[in-house]
Write a protein that holds these residues in place. Structure first.
Motif, short mmCIF file in Angstrom:
data_model
loop_
_atom_site.label_atom_id
_atom_site.label_comp_id
_atom_site.label_asym_id
_atom_site.label_seq_id
_atom_site.Cartn_x
_atom_site.Cartn_y
_atom_site.Cartn_z
N LYS A 173 0.83 -1.21 0.00
CA LYS A 173 0.00 0.00 0.00
C LYS A 173 0.87 1.26 0.00
CE LYS A 173 -2.84 2.66 3.23
NZ LYS A 173 -3.43 2.69 4.58
N TYR A 174 1.97 1.22 0.73
CA TYR A 174 2.86 2.39 0.82
C TYR A 174 3.94 2.40 -0.26
CZ TYR A 174 0.78 3.55 5.32
OH TYR A 174 -0.10 3.90 6.31
N CYS A 194 6.67 4.90 7.27
CA CYS A 194 5.78 5.46 6.24
C CYS A 194 4.52 6.04 6.87
CB CYS A 194 5.41 4.38 5.22
SG CYS A 194 6.76 3.94 4.10
N MET A 195 4.00 5.39 7.91
CA MET A 195 2.80 5.89 8.58
C MET A 195 3.08 7.20 9.29
SD MET A 195 1.01 2.45 10.12
CE MET A 195 -0.31 3.44 10.82
N ALA A 198 3.22 9.85 6.66
CA ALA A 198 1.90 10.15 6.10
C ALA A 198 1.07 10.99 7.06
CB ALA A 198 1.18 8.85 5.77
N GLN A 254 12.98 6.21 -0.42
CA GLN A 254 12.44 5.59 0.79
C GLN A 254 13.30 5.90 2.00
OE1 GLN A 254 12.38 1.65 -0.79
NE2 GLN A 254 10.25 1.75 -1.43
#
Length: 272
Positions: A173-174, A194-195, A198, A254
């Protein structure tokens, strides 16, 4: 009686963790349970406080291996510190999720008539554990997402307990690459990074001034802009210093995202 018959099974065999001896399930292992329809009662005491009671039968999601687990008749006294998130679906139904920790206060073996520690010792253990949790919360960085907060960052319930397959779905998803080579803990770290990114508020956009060639000049984007100016090798070394898992499989973009999401705390190493 043969030695094999006298030898404790894996569950009861004495183990070590952090210098402390213990028996029972090995540290790091996990269980999945189903809680059958239970009874929850509550009474409002103050505008923000309720007294609660809950009773149900919990059952394993998968059958227990032969001769594993505690004997039938064993009892436990757990302290549960949890946050309950609810979403009202209609007049009579709420979607409910509990997330937190449980701490073993005492146990009573099936073959015994007494608990392993006195009531006075149990009280002391509860106080020590709650004080430890309070100190952990006080010491946490103000910018770090904490399990009790809502609305300030993207949150996934029970993230630390997700299986590797579930984490792989989240990684897709990411758009995280190199996941086939990642271990579960590396996947977990990458998803968390990543969360955090976001959920972080984006800097306010400012008017862009045109360059002499007619193209607008973008304003610096804070920490991310500084990181983008570094080489991939420099980013990798920085990610290693900050303990970012999964870094060996990350590309430059990333690495920038993961580092921007987990800034180095002054005088401390970054948490996994």
């Amino acid at each position: 009686m043969a030695d094999d018959e006298r030898r404790p099974q894996g569950y009861d065999r004495l183990k070590q963790h952090g210098g402390q001896g213990y028996s029972g399930m090995q540290v790091g292992r996990s269980h999945k349970w189903y809680y059958d329809q239970g009874e929850w009662r509550e009474r409002k005491i103050t505008p923000d406080e309720w007294e609660i009671y809950y009773q149900t039968t919990k059952r394993r999601a998968a059958r227990a291996p032969e001769e594993s687990g505690a004997p039938v008749g064993t009892e436990y006294n757990w302290l549960i510190v949890s946050h309950q998130r609810v979403d009202k679906l209609d007049a009579n139904n709420y979607m409910t999720c509990l997330e937190g920790r449980k701490f073993k206060v005492a146990h009573k073996r099936a073959s015994s008539h007494a608990w392993n520690v006195s009531e006075k010792a149990q009280r002391k253990k509860v106080i020590e554990y709650l004080e430890q949790m309070i100190e952990t919360l006080k010491a946490a960085d103000e910018a770090e997402p904490l399990p009790f907060s809502v609305g300030e960052h993207e949150h996934a319930y029970g993230l630390n307990l997700r299986t590797k397959a579930e984490l792989l779905d989240m990684a897709r998803k990411y758009g995280i690459s190199g996941t086939s080579k990642m271990k579960r803990e590396e996947l977990l770290d990458a998803v968390k990074a990543c969360m955090e990114l976001a959920g972080r508020p984006q800097p306010e956009k400012t008017a862009e001034q045109p360059k002499p060639d007619g193209h607008a000049e973008r304003k610096p984007d804070g920490e991310a802009t500084k990181l983008e100016a570094k080489s991939k090798d420099e980013l990798y070394r920085l990610a290693s210093e900050r303990g970012i898992g999964g870094r060996s499989s990350m590309n430059k973009r990333q690495l920038v995202h993961a580092l921007a999401a987990r800034r180095q705390r002054p005088g401390k190493s970054s948490r996994a």
